[in-house]
Design a protein around this motif. Structure first.
Motif, PDB file in Angstrom:
ATOM      1  N   CYS A   1      21.200 -15.165   7.344  1.00 24.03           N
ATOM      2  CA  CYS A   1      20.235 -14.580   8.283  1.00 24.03           C
ATOM      3  C   CYS A   1      19.593 -15.696   9.095  1.00 24.03           C
ATOM      4  N   ASN A   2      19.250 -15.385  10.333  1.00 27.66           N
ATOM      5  CA  ASN A   2      18.578 -16.361  11.186  1.00 27.66           C
ATOM      6  C   ASN A   2      17.066 -16.285  11.088  1.00 27.66           C
ATOM      7  N   LEU A   3      16.563 -15.384  10.230  1.00 24.47           N
ATOM      8  CA  LEU A   3      15.124 -15.284   9.993  1.00 24.47           C
ATOM      9  C   LEU A   3      14.824 -15.556   8.521  1.00 24.47           C
ATOM     10  N   THR A   4      13.548 -15.761   8.222  1.00 26.15           N
ATOM     11  CA  THR A   4      13.137 -16.039   6.840  1.00 26.15           C
ATOM     12  C   THR A   4      11.985 -15.113   6.452  1.00 26.15           C
ATOM     13  N   CYS A   5      12.228 -13.817   6.485  1.00 33.91           N
ATOM     14  CA  CYS A   5      11.192 -12.828   6.165  1.00 33.91           C
ATOM     15  C   CYS A   5      10.844 -12.920   4.677  1.00 33.91           C
ATOM     16  N   PRO A   6       9.580 -13.118   4.326  1.00 34.16           N
ATOM     17  CA  PRO A   6       9.217 -13.387   2.930  1.00 34.16           C
ATOM     18  C   PRO A   6       9.430 -12.212   1.991  1.00 34.16           C
ATOM     19  N   TYR A   7       9.384 -10.976   2.505  1.00 37.00           N
ATOM     20  CA  TYR A   7       9.509  -9.815   1.623  1.00 37.00           C
ATOM     21  C   TYR A   7      10.946  -9.349   1.455  1.00 37.00           C
ATOM     22  N   CYS A   8      11.893  -9.966   2.152  1.00 34.85           N
ATOM     23  CA  CYS A   8      13.271  -9.481   2.203  1.00 34.85           C
ATOM     24  C   CYS A   8      13.895  -9.470   0.811  1.00 34.85           C
ATOM     25  N   TRP A   9      14.507  -8.348   0.426  1.00 34.78           N
ATOM     26  CA  TRP A   9      15.156  -8.261  -0.876  1.00 34.78           C
ATOM     27  C   TRP A   9      16.414  -9.130  -0.942  1.00 34.78           C
ATOM     28  N   GLU A  10      16.846  -9.639   0.213  1.00 38.00           N
ATOM     29  CA  GLU A  10      17.982 -10.566   0.226  1.00 38.00           C
ATOM     30  C   GLU A  10      17.513 -12.021   0.316  1.00 38.00           C
TER      31      GLU A  10
ATOM     32  N   TYR B   1      29.383   4.599  14.093  1.00 37.54           N
ATOM     33  CA  TYR B   1      28.873   3.294  13.670  1.00 37.54           C
ATOM     34  C   TYR B   1      27.358   3.202  13.854  1.00 37.54           C
ATOM     35  N   ASP B   2      26.738   2.506  12.909  1.00 34.10           N
ATOM     36  CA  ASP B   2      25.332   2.120  12.993  1.00 34.10           C
ATOM     37  C   ASP B   2      25.250   0.635  12.668  1.00 34.10           C
ATOM     38  N   ILE B   3      24.152   0.036  13.080  1.00 41.07           N
ATOM     39  CA  ILE B   3      23.919  -1.354  12.690  1.00 41.07           C
ATOM     40  C   ILE B   3      22.441  -1.546  12.391  1.00 41.07           C
ATOM     41  N   ILE B   4      22.157  -2.247  11.305  1.00 42.42           N
ATOM     42  CA  ILE B   4      20.786  -2.613  10.946  1.00 42.42           C
ATOM     43  C   ILE B   4      20.640  -4.094  11.258  1.00 42.42           C
ATOM     44  N   THR B   5      19.867  -4.395  12.283  1.00 43.56           N
ATOM     45  CA  THR B   5      19.786  -5.756  12.810  1.00 43.56           C
ATOM     46  C   THR B   5      18.339  -6.126  13.093  1.00 43.56           C
ATOM     47  N   ASN B   6      18.040  -7.425  13.032  1.00 43.61           N
ATOM     48  CA  ASN B   6      16.688  -7.844  13.417  1.00 43.61           C
ATOM     49  C   ASN B   6      16.507  -7.862  14.935  1.00 43.61           C
ATOM     50  N   GLY B   7      17.596  -7.709  15.682  1.00 39.35           N
ATOM     51  CA  GLY B   7      17.518  -7.569  17.136  1.00 39.35           C
ATOM     52  C   GLY B   7      17.453  -8.864  17.910  1.00 39.35           C
ATOM     53  N   VAL B   8      17.364  -9.996  17.224  1.00 41.00           N
ATOM     54  CA  VAL B   8      17.192 -11.271  17.913  1.00 41.00           C
ATOM     55  C   VAL B   8      18.435 -11.664  18.711  1.00 41.00           C
ATOM     56  N   LEU B   9      19.605 -11.339  18.177  1.00 43.06           N
ATOM     57  CA  LEU B   9      20.859 -11.733  18.822  1.00 43.06           C
ATOM     58  C   LEU B   9      21.427 -10.650  19.736  1.00 43.06           C
ATOM     59  N   LEU B  10      20.649  -9.615  19.986  1.00 41.86           N
ATOM     60  CA  LEU B  10      21.143  -8.471  20.753  1.00 41.86           C
ATOM     61  C   LEU B  10      21.025  -8.742  22.255  1.00 41.86           C
TER      62      LEU B  10
ATOM     63  N   GLY C   1      23.571  -6.784   6.831  1.00 41.52           N
ATOM     64  CA  GLY C   1      23.533  -8.168   6.415  1.00 41.52           C
ATOM     65  C   GLY C   1      22.481  -8.347   5.327  1.00 41.52           C
ATOM     66  N   GLY C   2      21.896  -9.570   5.176  1.00 41.97           N
ATOM     67  CA  GLY C   2      21.753 -10.581   6.174  1.00 41.97           C
ATOM     68  C   GLY C   2      21.533 -10.034   7.576  1.00 41.97           C
ATOM     69  N   GLU C   3      21.951 -10.854   8.510  1.00 39.87           N
ATOM     70  CA  GLU C   3      21.943 -10.436   9.904  1.00 39.87           C
ATOM     71  C   GLU C   3      23.395 -10.225  10.331  1.00 39.87           C
ATOM     72  N   PRO C   4      23.815  -8.969  10.500  1.00 39.76           N
ATOM     73  CA  PRO C   4      25.228  -8.693  10.785  1.00 39.76           C
ATOM     74  C   PRO C   4      25.735  -9.291  12.087  1.00 39.76           C
TER      75      PRO C   4
END
Length: 404
Positions: free
Chosen positions: A85-94, A161-170, A135-138
């Motif tokens: 992932c390109n982010l470091t979210c503190p609560y992320c289960w990954e 298709y669906d995608i779960i993304t943080n949106g930064v690379l969109l 992902g991570g960040e897919p």
């Protein structure tokens, strides 16, 4: 005749009585003064609100839940194309982008994933496939996303298709690539207004992402006329007071015209904080509804862990039945390299979390709750079932509250 044990009834603020049946998911609404006359006894029986005295509804619910979990008409699969992932979210289960070992799905595993999905569709006689890139960040592995989608588009008549993304690379280029493979459905997270969001959804160097995400969402809804967008908000003790401010900001930006909202807590174990946050989630959802947002009521869906039509494929090719278990290899139920599942698969689909809940009027809705939450409770030394009945009741009231 008798009143169904799986009816739940409440009076709304608009002087309307609402009845919900969790066995058949029917809804009945009417003003108090004429409620008794709004439906005939025959229709009440057809809808399941009234049942015969001798009917064993508990047996019927068990059979209904078993049938649902064995139904393979529609196959659903999450494919974890990257564990980086390109982010470091503190609560992320990954673990916030810290899973750095063999992070991306290889092209070989992408091809084997397609082969496995086709094998599963044929074997289960499924008529359609719903695939979510995860992902991570897919979007860190866009080439594999395109590889999988292009192959499936050639071989499966009905696939979405669906995608779960943080949106930064969109970026516009990525949006075009998504449109080319018929990917139009997105879930993107905003966890507060700029300062708060940037404090928790940021790059490794601490740089924020709020403005980047908003810019990319603007490009997305401008470029893709078929877009389906869900904005997710993760609520906890650090941001619950800020979310109403974010909602009003998004309303001024007219997000309610093109985006639905998914608002959830981030706490899996049962605790006093959890109960408090769930009440705040209801308050936030009520405000969102007042502002004209469509709500994605994810918590009103039952757990699909026991379903024979629901799978998660990790980047290494191991197959799981719950997204929260992905990466815990002892819970893998098989591999894209094998035609059959292992013994863990049979154990997981044989779980019956509803067995202790069959007398509850909402048993047909939650089907006993989340087995993973129960597992976490037990690991914390609290061997008890996590029950969200009160929360689900409030969600139902909100969802079916008459417009007024």
């Amino acid at each position: 005749m008798k009143w169904s044990r799986y009816n739940m009834q409440w009076e709304s603020d608009q002087d309307t009585i609402v009845t919900y049946n969790s066995l058949n998911h029917k809804i009945l609404q009417g003003l108090k003064e004429d409620y008794r006359s709004i439906k005939s006894v025959e229709q009440l029986c057809l809808d399941g609100f009234l049942v015969k005295d001798q009917l064993d509804e508990v047996k019927l619910l068990k059979e209904s839940l078993e049938f649902r979990n064995q139904d393979t008409n529609s196959l659903s699969c999450w494919v974890f194309v990257s564990n980086d992932c390109n982010l470091t979210c503190p609560y992320c289960w990954e673990q916030g982008g810290l899973l750095k070992k063999e992070t991306n799905m290889s092209m070989e595993n992408a091809r084997k994933t397609v082969d496995w999905l086709i094998h599963r569709i044929v074997k289960s006689a499924a008529k359609e496939l719903s695939l979510t890139f995860m992902g991570g960040e897919p979007l860190l592995n866009m080439e594999v996303i395109k590889q999988i989608a292009q192959q499936l588009n050639q071989k499966i008549p009905k696939v979405s298709y669906d995608i779960i993304t943080n949106g930064v690379l969109l970026t516009p280029k990525v949006i075009e690539e998504c449109m080319e493979i018929n990917l139009h459905s997105y879930q993107i997270t905003l966890d507060g207004t700029r300062n708060l969001h940037d404090s928790r959804r940021c790059f490794a160097d601490g740089e924020g992402t709020f403005d980047v995400i908003l810019k990319n969402i603007e490009s997305l809804v401008t470029m893709d006329e078929n877009v389906s967008l869900v904005i997710r908000m993760n609520i906890d003790m650090q941001n619950y007071k800020n979310i109403p401010i974010l909602l009003r900001l998004l309303h001024r930006m007219e997000f309610h015209r093109f985006a639905a909202l998914c608002i959830n807590d981030t706490i899996l174990k049962d605790s006093g904080q959890n109960s408090f946050i769930l009440k705040e989630v209801i308050h936030i959802l009520r405000l969102a509804k007042e502002l004209g947002f469509q709500i994605a009521y994810g918590e009103l869906n039952h757990c699909w862990m026991m379903s024979e039509a629901w799978f998660m494929i990790n980047q290494d090719g191991l197959i799981y039945k719950c997204p929260s278990l992905v990466g815990e290899k002892e819970y893998a139920v098989g591999s894209i390299r094998d035609a059959e599942f292992n013994k863990e698969y049979q154990r997981q689909i044989s779980l019956k979390p509803w067995d202790t809940c069959l007398s509850c009027e909402l048993a047909g809705l939650c089907s006993g709750g989340c087995p993973n939450r129960d597992k976490i409770q037990e690991a914390q030394g609290q061997p008890k079932k996590v029950c969200r009945k009160q929360y689900l009741m409030e969600l139902l009231k909100l969802k079916y509250e008459p417009e007024g």
